[in-house]
Design an enzyme around this catalytic site. Structure first.
Site, PDB file in Angstrom:
ATOM      1  N   LYS A  79       0.842  -1.198   0.000  1.00  0.00           N
ATOM      2  CA  LYS A  79       0.000   0.000   0.000  1.00  0.00           C
ATOM      3  C   LYS A  79       0.874   1.243   0.000  1.00  0.00           C
ATOM      4  O   LYS A  79       1.867   1.312   0.738  1.00  0.00           O
ATOM      5  CB  LYS A  79      -0.919  -0.021   1.232  1.00  0.00           C
ATOM      6  CG  LYS A  79      -1.947   1.100   1.268  1.00  0.00           C
ATOM      7  CD  LYS A  79      -2.892   0.949   2.460  1.00  0.00           C
ATOM      8  CE  LYS A  79      -3.933   2.065   2.511  1.00  0.00           C
ATOM      9  NZ  LYS A  79      -4.875   1.908   3.629  1.00  0.00           N
ATOM     10  N   SER A 160      -9.872   2.458   2.853  1.00  0.00           N
ATOM     11  CA  SER A 160      -8.965   3.082   1.909  1.00  0.00           C
ATOM     12  C   SER A 160      -8.065   2.088   1.172  1.00  0.00           C
ATOM     13  O   SER A 160      -7.462   2.424   0.156  1.00  0.00           O
ATOM     14  CB  SER A 160      -8.076   4.084   2.664  1.00  0.00           C
ATOM     15  OG  SER A 160      -7.243   3.402   3.613  1.00  0.00           O
ATOM     16  N   SER A 184     -10.345   0.281   7.286  1.00  0.00           N
ATOM     17  CA  SER A 184      -9.774   0.314   5.938  1.00  0.00           C
ATOM     18  C   SER A 184      -9.052  -0.949   5.490  1.00  0.00           C
ATOM     19  O   SER A 184      -8.576  -1.017   4.358  1.00  0.00           O
ATOM     20  CB  SER A 184      -8.818   1.511   5.793  1.00  0.00           C
ATOM     21  OG  SER A 184      -9.545   2.706   5.760  1.00  0.00           O
TER      22      SER A 184
END
Length: 495
Positions: A79, A160, A184
């Protein structure tokens, strides 16, 4: 023969160690999948050479008879919140576009030391602020899943960590890192039919991770199944003196202690989570989960979490308040974007840089956070929210006097179409209603896929555990996984 890119962490690690295939073959297979999936927009930057370099080292170590790490031969997606030495790190924001760290985050360092390689940096909601992956400066991430019946609507992969969930679900990576501030990891995992766990706050170091809300942010793994998450979490976790909130505790052998026999365990069912507006198919999946855990030997008990209804509004005061403080560092002076209008002064540069560099959702949360911390409003909003946070944590403490883990839905609905909620921030925020309480309390929680709805979209169940009891969460997740027998995959329409 099974396609090598259909394998998960455990199968790849075992296959490489036994010589069934080389780590380079694995890396080449996933690199090819990543290259063919640009339509999903899951990656901001791809690093095929990094994946191959790590694979070659694993192959050389195996040939030399060296002991291989727990992630040896497994290429993963990272990420784009985690600082990676020599590779652009943006938090999906224009204000950090072009920023190349000269250091490595602790979590990514731990994974590389365990033998993992990096396929690239994954897209996300800008600064991890979002629940649909529609706030990235680099464009929306698209879920590999479609509604059944021939619909061409682009679906949300959740947020997210939407790039992470899409990459794992679409077989672009066997696993990926995520971060969870208010759901998330868990919400995107539920939306895309994968597994993800947020460990106890402090289990994984926050050093080198772009900060959103420092008292809530926690890294965790996203993978195909519970065992893969246990393996990857074991590699990610550990004490880090560079992070003042890091837990100085040994890392348990979560994989070795996996056990789906829940005899003697009690599972709490919180009545407050049966909220109005929850999709009936979600409630049905919850009832299925209760039956599965009973079948695994657990006793089911009712528990009360009376302050649940206040958790979401408290979160959306605390998280923006911390964000407004954390994001003050992006001023155009030290790194990242600088917008300097001709003839302007320092304050003009700050204003122009932040106006140009931050997206609408980031600006919205910075404004909210600055407001609730301002003179005259601090006590009315921020102090009250912190009191609610303490009450939410106390609710869980009381509930765990009666049970070992708590079972709840991960989300109130299945995935929705991109654009369907973007005009209504409050409707978007409600996506996190079941995930936020565990985040406020700093507890371990994971989402496990449990089936599909009438439109063919995945649904997830959430297990919440006591602080430090990731093992209990993983074991309950394994019991659900074995009984749900979730095998659905998205059609490869993007190739």
């Amino acid at each position: 023969m099974t396609d090598i890119t259909d394998l998960g962490v455990a199968a790849i690690r075992t296959g490489v160690a036994q010589g069934d295939f080389s780590a380079r073959e694995v890396a080449e297979g996933f690199n090819a999948n990543v290259a063919a999936a640009s339509a999903l927009n899951a990656f901001i930057v791809t690093t095929p050479e990094k994946a191959l370099e790590a694979a070659d080292k694993v192959d050389a170590d195996r040939a030399a008879g060296k002991t291989l790490g727990s992630m040896a031969g497994v290429p993963i997606g990272m990420k784009d919140l985690f600082a990676t030495d020599g590779v652009q790190t943006t938090a999906a924001s224009h204000i950090l576009e072009g920023f190349v760290p000269q250091y490595e985050s602790t979590v990514s360092s731990n994974l590389w030391a365990a033998g993992a390689g990096m396929l690239g940096k994954l897209n996300l909601d800008q600064f991890a602020m979002g629940s649909s992956n529609e706030t990235s400066y680099f464009g929306n991430v698209i879920s590999p899943w479609k509604r059944s019946g021939g619909s061409n609507a682009q679906m949300s992969p959740g947020g997210s960590s939407g790039g992470s969930s899409t990459a794992v679900s679409a077989r672009l990576a066997p696993a990926a890192t995520g971060t969870d501030t208010g759901g998330s990891i868990r919400q995107p995992a539920a939306f895309t039919g994968i597994t993800g766990i947020k460990p106890t706050y402090g289990r994984c170091s926050r050093w080198g991770v772009v900060a959103f809300a420092s008292s809530l942010d926690q890294a965790g793994p996203m993978a195909h199944d519970v065992r893969d998450c246990a393996i990857m979490l074991g590699a990610m976790a550990g004490f880090d003196p560079k992070d003042s909130t890091s837990l100085d505790l040994p890392v348990p052998d979560w994989e070795g202690e996996l056990n789906s026999d829940l005899k003697g365990k009690r599972v709490g069912i919180p009545r407050e989570y049966r909220m109005d507006g929850t999709d009936p198919e979600i409630l049905k999946s919850w009832d299925d989960g209760i039956a599965w855990l009973k079948d695994a030997g657990a006793e089911v008990v009712d528990v009360r979490l009376p302050n649940t209804k206040y958790a979401l509004p408290a979160y959306y005061i605390i998280a923006p308040a911390e964000a407004s403080s954390n994001l003050a560092r992006y001023d155009g002076v030290r790194y990242g974007l600088r917008d300097l209008p001709e003839g302007s002064g320092l304050q003009d540069m700050y204003a122009a840089t932040r106006a140009e560099g931050f997206g609408d959702e980031v600006k919205r949360r910075v404004l909210i956070g600055t407001y609730v911390l301002s003179a005259g409003y601090y006590d009315a909003y921020y102090t009250q929210a912190q009191k609610i946070r303490a009450l939410v944590a106390k609710d869980f403490e009381d509930a765990f006097q009666k049970c070992d883990v708590i079972l709840a839905p991960t989300t109130p609905t299945a995935s929705f179409g991109l654009g369907e909620k973007s005009d209504d921030p409050l409707a978007m925020y409600l996506n996190d209603v079941f995930a936020v309480p565990a985040s406020l309390a700093g507890l371990p929680a994971m989402s496990v896929p449990c089936g599909v709805n009438g439109e063919g979209l995945p649904l997830g169940l959430q297990i919440i555990g006591r602080a430090f009891d990731e093992q209990g969460v993983l074991n309950a997740g394994l019991a659900i996984e074995e009984r749900a027998n979730f095998t659905a995959k998205p059609d490869r329409w993007w190739v």
